[in-house]
Design a protein around this motif. Structure first.
Motif, PDB file in Angstrom:
ATOM      1  N   UNK A  99       0.683   3.850  16.475  1.00 48.34           N
ATOM      2  CA  UNK A  99       0.344   2.075  15.781  1.00 48.34           C
ATOM      3  C   UNK A  99      -0.379   1.431  16.651  1.00 48.34           C
ATOM      4  N   UNK A 100      -0.131   1.440  17.675  1.00 42.89           N
ATOM      5  CA  UNK A 100       0.093   0.566  18.978  1.00 42.89           C
ATOM      6  C   UNK A 100      -2.401   0.903  19.190  1.00 42.89           C
ATOM      7  N   UNK A 143      -1.265  -1.844   8.647  1.00 44.70           N
ATOM      8  CA  UNK A 143       0.084  -1.846   7.349  1.00 44.70           C
ATOM      9  C   UNK A 143       0.338  -1.217   8.113  1.00 44.70           C
ATOM     10  N   UNK A 144       1.447  -0.954   8.527  1.00 44.20           N
ATOM     11  CA  UNK A 144       2.114   0.067   9.608  1.00 44.20           C
ATOM     12  C   UNK A 144       3.600   0.354   8.922  1.00 44.20           C
ATOM     13  N   UNK A 145       4.310   1.976   9.141  1.00 42.10           N
ATOM     14  CA  UNK A 145       5.306   2.512   8.408  1.00 42.10           C
ATOM     15  C   UNK A 145       6.336   2.280   9.573  1.00 42.10           C
ATOM     16  N   UNK A 146       7.041   1.490   9.022  1.00 44.06           N
ATOM     17  CA  UNK A 146       8.519   1.306   9.807  1.00 44.06           C
ATOM     18  C   UNK A 146       9.707   2.384   9.323  1.00 44.06           C
ATOM     19  N   UNK A 147      10.815   2.055   9.204  1.00 52.38           N
ATOM     20  CA  UNK A 147      11.820   2.380   8.529  1.00 52.38           C
ATOM     21  C   UNK A 147      12.995   1.825   7.734  1.00 52.38           C
ATOM     22  N   UNK A 148      13.185   1.835   7.006  1.00 50.44           N
ATOM     23  CA  UNK A 148      14.848   1.219   6.710  1.00 50.44           C
ATOM     24  C   UNK A 148      15.912   1.399   7.669  1.00 50.44           C
ATOM     25  N   UNK A 188       5.817  -4.854  15.954  1.00 54.20           N
ATOM     26  CA  UNK A 188       4.047  -4.428  17.059  1.00 54.20           C
ATOM     27  C   UNK A 188       4.216  -5.423  15.327  1.00 54.20           C
ATOM     28  N   UNK A 189       4.613  -4.646  14.591  1.00 55.43           N
ATOM     29  CA  UNK A 189       4.095  -5.748  13.445  1.00 55.43           C
ATOM     30  C   UNK A 189       3.460  -7.269  13.460  1.00 55.43           C
ATOM     31  N   UNK A 198       5.247  -9.048   7.374  1.00 53.99           N
ATOM     32  CA  UNK A 198       6.752  -8.857   6.671  1.00 53.99           C
ATOM     33  C   UNK A 198       6.521  -7.322   6.814  1.00 53.99           C
ATOM     34  N   UNK A 199       8.127  -6.733   6.693  1.00 56.40           N
ATOM     35  CA  UNK A 199       8.679  -5.853   6.894  1.00 56.40           C
ATOM     36  C   UNK A 199       9.040  -5.407   5.369  1.00 56.40           C
ATOM     37  N   UNK A 200       9.029  -4.508   4.960  1.00 56.48           N
ATOM     38  CA  UNK A 200       8.859  -5.021   3.083  1.00 56.48           C
ATOM     39  C   UNK A 200      10.049  -3.635   2.725  1.00 56.48           C
ATOM     40  N   UNK A 201      11.073  -4.067   2.520  1.00 56.76           N
ATOM     41  CA  UNK A 201      11.842  -2.363   2.217  1.00 56.76           C
ATOM     42  C   UNK A 201      11.187  -1.789   1.268  1.00 56.76           C
ATOM     43  N   UNK A 202      11.847  -0.163   1.182  1.00 55.85           N
ATOM     44  CA  UNK A 202      10.607   0.151  -0.105  1.00 55.85           C
ATOM     45  C   UNK A 202      11.857   1.799   0.079  1.00 55.85           C
ATOM     46  N   UNK A 203      13.138   1.269  -0.667  1.00 52.58           N
ATOM     47  CA  UNK A 203      14.593   2.464  -0.140  1.00 52.58           C
ATOM     48  C   UNK A 203      14.678   2.595  -1.606  1.00 52.58           C
ATOM     49  N   UNK A 204      13.381   3.623  -2.318  1.00 51.46           N
ATOM     50  CA  UNK A 204      13.444   4.044  -3.939  1.00 51.46           C
ATOM     51  C   UNK A 204      14.797   3.227  -4.482  1.00 51.46           C
ATOM     52  N   UNK A 205      15.675   3.914  -5.008  1.00 53.62           N
ATOM     53  CA  UNK A 205      16.912   3.734  -5.617  1.00 53.62           C
ATOM     54  C   UNK A 205      17.961   4.528  -5.051  1.00 53.62           C
TER      55      UNK A 205
END
Length: 226
Positions: A108-109, A128-133, A155-156, A218-225
């Protein structure tokens, strides 16, 4: 999204493929980068660059330069390239930590640093980066992976602060993505609770759209269900 030029790293992976196809359907032009080889011929709207080691700064720059040269500009970078390892801290191999850092942070860097000179010339520049919950609170066996994804989060934030007003920089934080590999490794899980690649792709493409012009850092959680 018509006419926007997007670079997608990790384009051959389960999420990368979905993001690329979704972006093309919305009228974008896409350069896909991946460590795996590719046989796809270049077209007016799409180029695939395979065999790229994004953990190497020179290789990343060469690939980004090639994408910009092919399309004449860059408007967005989506950093999906990465890796995962499940390993206890005490009994683990120190090389796992180095590998996770290289696959998740350095990719990413290096891609971002190479793309920024082109993005700075765009009126709607996005990263847009892909982080992790899982990097918000690491569980057992997740030390090396979570530490590296936490690096992606920082980094984001740093890039967002440094380029505020010129380039928006955000990260999506998925929980478990519904892929064949994850289903195979967790066969007893409730797959319906996981976030699908298409759902995550929709969020990523929103963040590179004009509608998200006021969203950065923004670090945006996308946690599904889950």
């Amino acid at each position: 999204m018509d006419g926007k030029v997007i670079v997608v790293t990790g384009a051959s992976g389960a999420l990368g493929k979905v993001v690329v196809e979704a972006a093309l359907k919305r009228g974008a032009k896409v350069a896909g980068l991946d460590h795996a080889a590719t046989q796809l011929p270049a077209t007016a709207n799409r180029i695939e660059l395979g065999g790229v080691d994004l953990s190497d700064a020179a290789a990343a720059k060469q690939a980004i330069d090639a994408a910009a040269s092919h399309f004449g500009k860059l408007d967005a970078l989506i950093n999906i390239a990465g890796g995962f390892a499940f390993e206890a801290v005490a009994e683990g191999d120190p090389k796992t930590w180095q590998r996770m850092y290289a696959l998740n942070v350095l990719t990413a860097l290096n891609a971002s640093r190479s793309a920024i000179p082109y993005l700075a010339a765009s009126a709607s520049a996005r990263i847009v980066n892909v982080g992790a919950m899982g990097a918000l609170q690491a569980g057992a066996g997740m030390g090396a992976y979570a530490a590296s994804k936490a690096g992606v989060h920082r980094l984001t934030e740093a890039l967002a602060a440094e380029w505020k007003g010129k380039i928006t920089v955000n990260a999506v934080l998925p929980s478990i993505i519904d892929t064949s590999a994850n289903r195979a490794s967790m066969p007893k899980a409730d797959f319906a609770k996981w976030v699908t690649p298409q759902e995550l792709a929709d969020v990523i493409l929103f963040l590179i759209s004009d509608a998200a012009s006021a969203v950065t850092g923004v670090l945006l959680p996308v946690s599904g269900r889950v």
